[in-house]
Enzyme design. Structure first.
Site, PDB file in Angstrom:
ATOM      1  NE  ARG A 103      -1.611  -1.807   3.617  1.00 54.81           N
ATOM      2  CZ  ARG A 103      -1.610  -3.045   4.102  1.00 54.81           C
ATOM      3  NH1 ARG A 103      -2.451  -3.955   3.627  1.00 54.81           N
ATOM      4  NH2 ARG A 103      -0.757  -3.407   5.039  1.00 54.81           N
ATOM      5  CB  ILE A 104       3.781   2.332   2.018  1.00 53.24           C
ATOM      6  CG1 ILE A 104       2.966   2.355   3.319  1.00 53.24           C
ATOM      7  CG2 ILE A 104       4.781   3.488   1.982  1.00 53.24           C
ATOM      8  CD1 ILE A 104       3.789   2.125   4.577  1.00 53.24           C
TER       9      ILE A 104
ATOM     10  CB  ILE B 198      11.240   4.797   4.031  1.00 55.61           C
ATOM     11  CG1 ILE B 198      10.460   5.644   5.004  1.00 55.61           C
ATOM     12  CG2 ILE B 198      10.373   4.144   2.956  1.00 55.61           C
ATOM     13  CD1 ILE B 198       9.939   6.936   4.426  1.00 55.61           C
ATOM     14  CB  SER B 199      11.326  -0.912   4.619  1.00 54.67           C
ATOM     15  OG  SER B 199      10.870  -2.134   5.085  1.00 54.67           O
ATOM     16  NE  ARG B 200      10.194  -2.419  11.362  1.00 48.06           N
ATOM     17  CZ  ARG B 200       9.239  -1.489  11.240  1.00 48.06           C
ATOM     18  NH1 ARG B 200       9.448  -0.426  10.454  1.00 48.06           N
ATOM     19  NH2 ARG B 200       8.101  -1.603  11.889  1.00 48.06           N
TER      20      ARG B 200
ATOM     21  CG  ASP C 257      12.586   7.287   8.642  1.00 49.18           C
ATOM     22  OD1 ASP C 257      11.468   6.757   8.797  1.00 49.18           O
ATOM     23  OD2 ASP C 257      13.014   8.183   9.408  1.00 49.18           O
TER      24      ASP C 257
ATOM     25  CD  GLU D 203      15.357   2.184  13.657  1.00 47.12           C
ATOM     26  OE1 GLU D 203      14.342   2.407  14.362  1.00 47.12           O
ATOM     27  OE2 GLU D 203      15.300   1.985  12.441  1.00 47.12           O
TER      28      GLU D 203
ATOM     29  CG  HIS E  54      11.866   4.312  12.635  1.00 46.73           C
ATOM     30  ND1 HIS E  54      12.173   3.017  12.927  1.00 46.73           N
ATOM     31  CD2 HIS E  54      10.656   4.274  12.039  1.00 46.73           C
ATOM     32  CE1 HIS E  54      11.187   2.225  12.528  1.00 46.73           C
ATOM     33  NE2 HIS E  54      10.254   2.972  11.979  1.00 46.73           N
ATOM     34  CB  ILE E  55      10.370  10.739  11.468  1.00 45.03           C
ATOM     35  CG1 ILE E  55      11.140  11.076  10.200  1.00 45.03           C
ATOM     36  CG2 ILE E  55      11.165  11.082  12.719  1.00 45.03           C
ATOM     37  CD1 ILE E  55      11.263  12.573   9.925  1.00 45.03           C
TER      38      ILE E  55
ATOM     39  CB  SER F 277       4.083   6.533  10.802  1.00 50.97           C
ATOM     40  OG  SER F 277       4.720   6.228  12.043  1.00 50.97           O
TER      41      SER F 277
HETATM   42  C1  8YV Z   1       5.675   3.017  13.677  1.00 58.43           C
HETATM   43  C2  8YV Z   1       6.820   1.825  11.834  1.00 58.43           C
HETATM   44  O1  8YV Z   1       4.972   3.821  12.776  1.00 58.43           O
HETATM   45  O2  8YV Z   1       4.539   1.657  11.378  1.00 58.43           O
HETATM   46  C3  8YV Z   1       5.640   1.085  11.398  1.00 58.43           C
HETATM   47  O3  8YV Z   1       5.865  -0.092  11.051  1.00 58.43           O
HETATM   48  O4  8YV Z   1       7.810   1.765  11.181  1.00 58.43           O
HETATM   49  C4  8YV Z   1       6.919   2.636  13.017  1.00 58.43           C
HETATM   50  O5  8YV Z   1       7.550   3.851  12.661  1.00 58.43           O
HETATM   51  C5  8YV Z   1       6.073   3.751  14.936  1.00 58.43           C
HETATM   52  O6  8YV Z   1       6.683   2.826  15.767  1.00 58.43           O
HETATM   53  C6  8YV Z   1       4.882   4.376  15.602  1.00 58.43           C
HETATM   54  O7  8YV Z   1       4.160   3.403  16.262  1.00 58.43           O
END
Ligand code: 8YV
Length: 322
Positions: free
Chosen positions: A155-156, A235-237, A261, A266, A285-286, A288
């Site tokens: 979706r993203i 921007i994933s993991r 990100d 982390e 890691h911002i 969201s």
């Molecule tokens: C969360 C994230 O958004 O949504 C995810 O999988 O990567 C995180 O950034 C964040 O931990 C807020 O809950």
């Protein structure tokens, strides 16, 4: 008798009030992690757990005999030990959809910021180095009409493709476990095998969820397939990338730059090589992290928690536990 839930972080007052209508609440609101002994004490009587990244493994579940549901305020759920949860019949939920556009916006911010060297040149001006015209040393690269390769067309990924295609006239390819014919049709994107995508793209955006299959999916060999002028965005993991290989690729010029990100560890260590590299844009890691989106995620997670505890099937159960 209301069930007891444990909330391991500060959530908006409206969200807490909603949960309190249905549950007794135990909570930890400090920015530091809750001491293990205190966590075990809280979990001993908890039927529900609201968290965002707490590792849910067999050891934790052993200490939570009443636990029925873990509701994560996140779309990623790699912190869930799915086998351990399934064995104990513990429901796991996440918060998809509500963060798609916010995360996609940041992916574009990382692409634009890295391509045009925004952070580096901001420091250049603020450090008083701007003494003459806009010579070659300030040049970046174009995003518009460039080739974008998306790894992970969920979706993203589709939200990123929409922005790139219709906002920046980019040529968009994607790699995904399964083909996305609807996305191909409505967005004008095309499927590409990973190696071909890496070789052809000016920007590679990592959006695949962290699984056993995607752990260190991008390493030395993959970076060598990319163009020396290419830019890598994660921007994933962080664990979807071999971070030492990324450091080497950036230092050797195998790729030109990176916008990150997320990281293997982390928060990132103060002495991490990325922090000394002008061609790496680093964010904490911002993905969201906007006020509205984090509210929406917390409220959705609360709704998942309450519905799971009231015997309903939560709308956002993770697929593997359905
Ligand atoms: C969360 C994230 O958004 O949504 C995810 O999988 O990567 C995180 O950034 C964040 O931990 C807020 O809950």
């Amino acid at each position: 008798m209301k069930p007891t839930v444990f909330i391991d972080r500060k959530v908006p007052n409206e969200v807490e009030a909603y949960i309190a209508e249905h549950c007794n609440i135990e909570k930890w609101e400090q920015s530091t992690h809750i001491p293990r002994a205190m966590l075990h004490e809280k979990l001993a009587n908890a039927s529900g757990l609201l968290t965002a990244g707490m590792k849910i493994d067999a050891d934790l579940l052993e200490r939570a005999p009443k636990l029925k549901i873990v509701s994560s305020i996140s779309v990623g759920y790699n912190h869930f030990d799915l086998a351990a949860m399934k064995e104990r019949g513990v429901i796991g939920t996440n918060t998809p959809h509500v963060l798609n556009d916010t995360v996609a916006d940041l992916a574009l911010a990382l692409m634009l910021g890295t391509a045009r060297r925004v952070a580096e040149l901001d420091r250049y001006v603020k450090d008083g180095q701007w003494k003459s015209g806009d010579g070659l040393k300030l040049f970046g690269v174009d995003v518009h009409h460039a080739k974008l390769g998306i790894i992970g067309m969920g979706r993203i990924g589709e939200a990123v493709a929409r922005r790139a295609k219709f906002g920046f006239d980019m040529d968009v390819a994607y790699f995904n476990r399964s083909r996305k014919p609807e996305a191909e049709e409505k967005l004008g994107v095309r499927f590409s095998q990973l190696n071909d995508l890496l070789a052809a793209s000016d920007f590679v955006v990592m959006l695949a969820p962290l699984t056993a299959e995607t752990t260190k999916l991008i390493g030395h060999n993959e970076f060598k397939m990319m163009k020396p002028s290419s830019i890598f965005i994660n921007i994933s993991r962080g664990q979807t990338v071999d971070e030492l290989a990324l450091i080497e690729a950036l230092q050797s010029g195998t790729i030109a730059a990176a916008g990150l990100d997320v990281y293997e560890k982390e928060p990132i260590d103060a002495d991490h090589p990325f922090l000394q590299m002008a061609n790496v844009l680093t964010l904490p890691h911002i993905g969201s992290a906007t006020t509205q989106t984090r509210f929406d995620m917390a409220m959705l997670a609360a709704q998942n928690l309450v519905s799971g505890l009231s015997g309903q099937t939560p709308t956002c159960m993770v697929d593997e536990l359905k």
